[in-house]
Motif scaffolding. Sequence first.
Motif: not given
Length: 166
Positions: A59, A61, A63, A77, A79, A87, A92
């Motif tokens: 998982v 993130l 931010c 999110c 990956s 991802r 991202t």
Amino acid sequence: PREDGKRFYRVPGYKVYYHLLSKLNLDTLAESLSAWLRQHSGRLPASLALDGKMIRETVGLVCLADHETGVPQAMACMSMKEGDGDRCELKTAQKLILSQPDLNHKLVTADALHCQAATAQAIVAQGGDFLLQVKNNQKTVRALAEAGLAGLPPFLPVLKKNMAVK
């Protein structure tokens, strides 16, 4: 003063500021700066940290968080930490920046992973400024930065081991 025959004025060098700061009462300086920051709170440019974290490669993130409070302003999110996929942290983060309605009067900081032209362009496109760390992942940028700083004194003095600042 401007030197004869020169177009530019001489500016104070590193040693001038070093000697000035060494003579100041640092407690009084800190109190004055704190009072100024309180007085201008809400009117100063905000600074936002851009970073991604993975938990056991499962998982992740990305931010955008306020430097002062640590409060997240936006998240997305991911990956994978590295790679070329849509991802991964880099892609991202770039999408996250572009999704922000307004970065005017905000400084976005990020580690060397984000030292990419596309990231810088995304921040500027949203009205923000950026401060990106440069490491060997961008050899040309690093070489240009080092060449531009060659011969300049360091911002802070280089201390030898077991030596205290007076």
